[in-house]
Design an enzyme around this catalytic site. Sequence first.
Site, short mmCIF file in Angstrom:
data_model
loop_
_atom_site.label_atom_id
_atom_site.label_comp_id
_atom_site.label_asym_id
_atom_site.label_seq_id
_atom_site.Cartn_x
_atom_site.Cartn_y
_atom_site.Cartn_z
N SER A 25 2.56 3.79 2.11
CA SER A 25 1.44 4.34 1.33
C SER A 25 1.59 4.03 -0.15
CB SER A 25 1.43 5.85 1.54
OG SER A 25 0.77 6.52 0.51
N TYR A 53 4.13 14.32 1.11
CA TYR A 53 3.64 13.18 1.90
C TYR A 53 4.28 11.88 1.40
CZ TYR A 53 0.49 9.46 3.40
OH TYR A 53 -0.02 8.28 3.91
P1 NAD Z 1 -5.32 9.11 11.07
O1 NAD Z 1 -4.86 10.52 10.99
O2 NAD Z 1 -6.75 8.86 11.30
O3 NAD Z 1 -4.47 8.33 12.16
C1 NAD Z 1 -3.16 8.68 12.50
C2 NAD Z 1 -3.09 8.89 14.01
O4 NAD Z 1 -1.74 9.23 14.33
C3 NAD Z 1 -3.97 10.05 14.48
O5 NAD Z 1 -4.80 9.62 15.55
C4 NAD Z 1 -2.98 11.10 14.97
O6 NAD Z 1 -3.44 11.83 16.10
C5 NAD Z 1 -1.77 10.26 15.29
N1 NAD Z 1 -0.53 11.02 15.16
C6 NAD Z 1 -0.18 11.89 14.18
N2 NAD Z 1 1.05 12.40 14.42
C7 NAD Z 1 1.47 11.83 15.58
C8 NAD Z 1 2.64 11.95 16.35
N3 NAD Z 1 3.65 12.74 15.98
N4 NAD Z 1 2.73 11.22 17.48
C9 NAD Z 1 1.74 10.40 17.88
N5 NAD Z 1 0.60 10.24 17.18
C10 NAD Z 1 0.47 10.94 16.05
O7 NAD Z 1 -4.85 8.41 9.70
P2 NAD Z 1 -5.13 6.93 9.17
O8 NAD Z 1 -5.88 7.07 7.91
O9 NAD Z 1 -5.63 6.06 10.25
O10 NAD Z 1 -3.65 6.51 8.79
C11 NAD Z 1 -2.88 5.59 9.55
C12 NAD Z 1 -1.57 5.34 8.83
O11 NAD Z 1 -1.81 4.80 7.53
C13 NAD Z 1 -0.74 6.61 8.57
O12 NAD Z 1 0.61 6.24 8.69
C14 NAD Z 1 -1.07 6.96 7.14
O13 NAD Z 1 -0.03 7.71 6.55
C15 NAD Z 1 -1.20 5.59 6.53
N6 NAD Z 1 -2.02 5.50 5.33
C16 NAD Z 1 -3.35 5.76 5.39
C17 NAD Z 1 -4.11 5.63 4.22
C18 NAD Z 1 -5.58 5.87 4.20
O14 NAD Z 1 -6.16 5.80 3.09
N7 NAD Z 1 -6.25 6.13 5.33
C19 NAD Z 1 -3.50 5.23 3.03
C20 NAD Z 1 -2.14 5.04 3.02
C21 NAD Z 1 -1.40 5.15 4.18
C1 UGA Z 2 -5.46 8.59 0.65
C2 UGA Z 2 -5.05 9.09 2.04
O1 UGA Z 2 -5.62 10.36 2.32
C3 UGA Z 2 -3.56 9.21 2.18
O2 UGA Z 2 -3.25 9.44 3.55
C4 UGA Z 2 -2.96 7.96 1.72
O3 UGA Z 2 -1.62 7.90 1.86
C5 UGA Z 2 -3.35 7.63 0.31
O4 UGA Z 2 -4.76 7.45 0.30
C6 UGA Z 2 -2.74 6.33 -0.17
O5 UGA Z 2 -3.42 5.47 -0.71
O6 UGA Z 2 -1.54 6.17 0.00
P1 UGA Z 2 -6.27 9.77 -1.54
O7 UGA Z 2 -6.20 8.61 -2.48
O8 UGA Z 2 -6.05 11.14 -2.11
O9 UGA Z 2 -5.25 9.61 -0.34
O10 UGA Z 2 -7.68 9.66 -0.80
P2 UGA Z 2 -8.97 10.58 -0.77
O11 UGA Z 2 -8.69 11.90 -0.17
O12 UGA Z 2 -10.06 9.79 -0.15
O13 UGA Z 2 -9.30 10.82 -2.31
C7 UGA Z 2 -9.84 9.75 -3.11
C8 UGA Z 2 -9.88 10.21 -4.55
O14 UGA Z 2 -10.78 11.32 -4.67
C9 UGA Z 2 -8.55 10.69 -5.09
O15 UGA Z 2 -8.43 10.28 -6.44
C10 UGA Z 2 -8.65 12.21 -5.06
O16 UGA Z 2 -7.88 12.82 -6.10
C11 UGA Z 2 -10.13 12.40 -5.33
N1 UGA Z 2 -10.68 13.65 -4.77
C12 UGA Z 2 -10.44 13.99 -3.48
C13 UGA Z 2 -11.48 14.46 -5.59
O17 UGA Z 2 -11.72 14.17 -6.77
N2 UGA Z 2 -11.98 15.59 -5.04
C14 UGA Z 2 -11.75 15.96 -3.75
O18 UGA Z 2 -12.25 17.03 -3.32
C15 UGA Z 2 -10.96 15.14 -2.94
#
Ligand code: NAD
Ligand code: UGA
Length: 323
Positions: free
Chosen positions: A129, A154
């Site tokens: 992340s 996190y």
């Molecule tokens: P998501 O929650 O939609 O997907 C994660 C999936 O993992 C879910 O379906 C959940 O049920 C499953 N899961 C959670 N705990 C588990 C466990 N113990 N065993 C098996 N399955 C489990 O989230 P996402 O946004 O698709 O994120 C995917 C990956 O990318 C994660 O590792 C997250 O930390 C990382 N990530 C996401 C973002 C983002 O902006 N979406 C940014 C940075 C990193």
């Molecule tokens: C996201 C994902 O939720 C994390 O799982 C992930 O690890 C992270 O990206 C990442 O890049 O590593 P975040 O950037 O907080 O985290 O994503 P959002 O929840 O979509 O928020 C986007 C922006 O909106 C952030 O700057 C947050 O501070 C802001 N925000 C969010 C607000 O201003 N108001 C809100 O109510 C919620």
Amino acid sequence: MTVLLTGAAGFIGLHVAEALLARGERVLAVDNLSPYYDVRLKRARLARLEALAGFTFVEANVADREVMLPLAAAHPEVTRVVHLAAQPGVRHSLVDPFAYVEANVMGHLVVLEVARRLPRLEHLVYASSSSVYGGNRKLPFAEGDRVDHPVSLYAATKRAAELVSESYAHLFGLPQTGLRFFTVYGPWGRPDMAPWMFAEAILTGRPVTLYDGGRLKRDFTFVDDIAAGVLGCLDHPAEGSAPRLLNIGNNRSVEVRRFVEVLEDALGRRAVVVDTPRPATDVEETFADISAIQALCGFTPRTPIEVGVPRFTSWYLSWREGG
Ligand code: NAD
Ligand code: UGA
């Protein structure tokens, strides 16, 4: 080729699975359908995947080694692993800290132990992340920057997983790439993330809460670009003992209030904005230097928010209407 994909019922997992299946791979999917957010959404994603040839689903907790380790013996055909399962969400880690260590540290270790037992393993790609960069001031964030000041649990668990991976590369020559995803958005997104919450508030006339008035900046990355980058990396295995960490982002840092404007345009409605102080978990800015992933596999983000946000909202409106 068979790919073991964890977190397949998740947002990014769905898109990665679809991309793998579209190019003819078999996907052995694991997810525990965690109730962190609406499980109907996870089941709907799974239903899409289960309609495609080559997809097999196992409902399991990646941190449960009694269930996970036998998967390696049962599926020696797996050559690649994409590990996305995790407890996500920066702010929720204040609420339920134990879930983060369980899924993101213990779960990560168990997946490495599974990978270590796969006789034909070529490469493991896992999700890290952008949050590992904490409040770093040097922008854009580059892989060589220091990452030892997480501002959320996190982020600490994601960094811990990177370090566990590094030790396994050194000890066991496990070929791995950790991808530091930057704020991913798009169709089938997460209800706890800003695009979904903001869209819902705009549509219902409720206030959109903007931290520091929306002056925080994020490198918002469209999910199709992320899926393309995951597959690109998967196809370029790391050397076993040299663990690789790569940023994967859009390479544009955008103010959150600009993101809201684009959402307003896509939805045809104005937001009622409420200014709130930034939580201690949220950093001021993220911005990905993507030269390393570009050099490795030609990764090029193709989706500006002006294109990606309307794609998100058109999916979101249809989901709200009942799928
Ligand atoms: P998501 O929650 O939609 O997907 C994660 C999936 O993992 C879910 O379906 C959940 O049920 C499953 N899961 C959670 N705990 C588990 C466990 N113990 N065993 C098996 N399955 C489990 O989230 P996402 O946004 O698709 O994120 C995917 C990956 O990318 C994660 O590792 C997250 O930390 C990382 N990530 C996401 C973002 C983002 O902006 N979406 C940014 C940075 C990193
Ligand atoms: C996201 C994902 O939720 C994390 O799982 C992930 O690890 C992270 O990206 C990442 O890049 O590593 P975040 O950037 O907080 O985290 O994503 P959002 O929840 O979509 O928020 C986007 C922006 O909106 C952030 O700057 C947050 O501070 C802001 N925000 C969010 C607000 O201003 N108001 C809100 O109510 C919620």
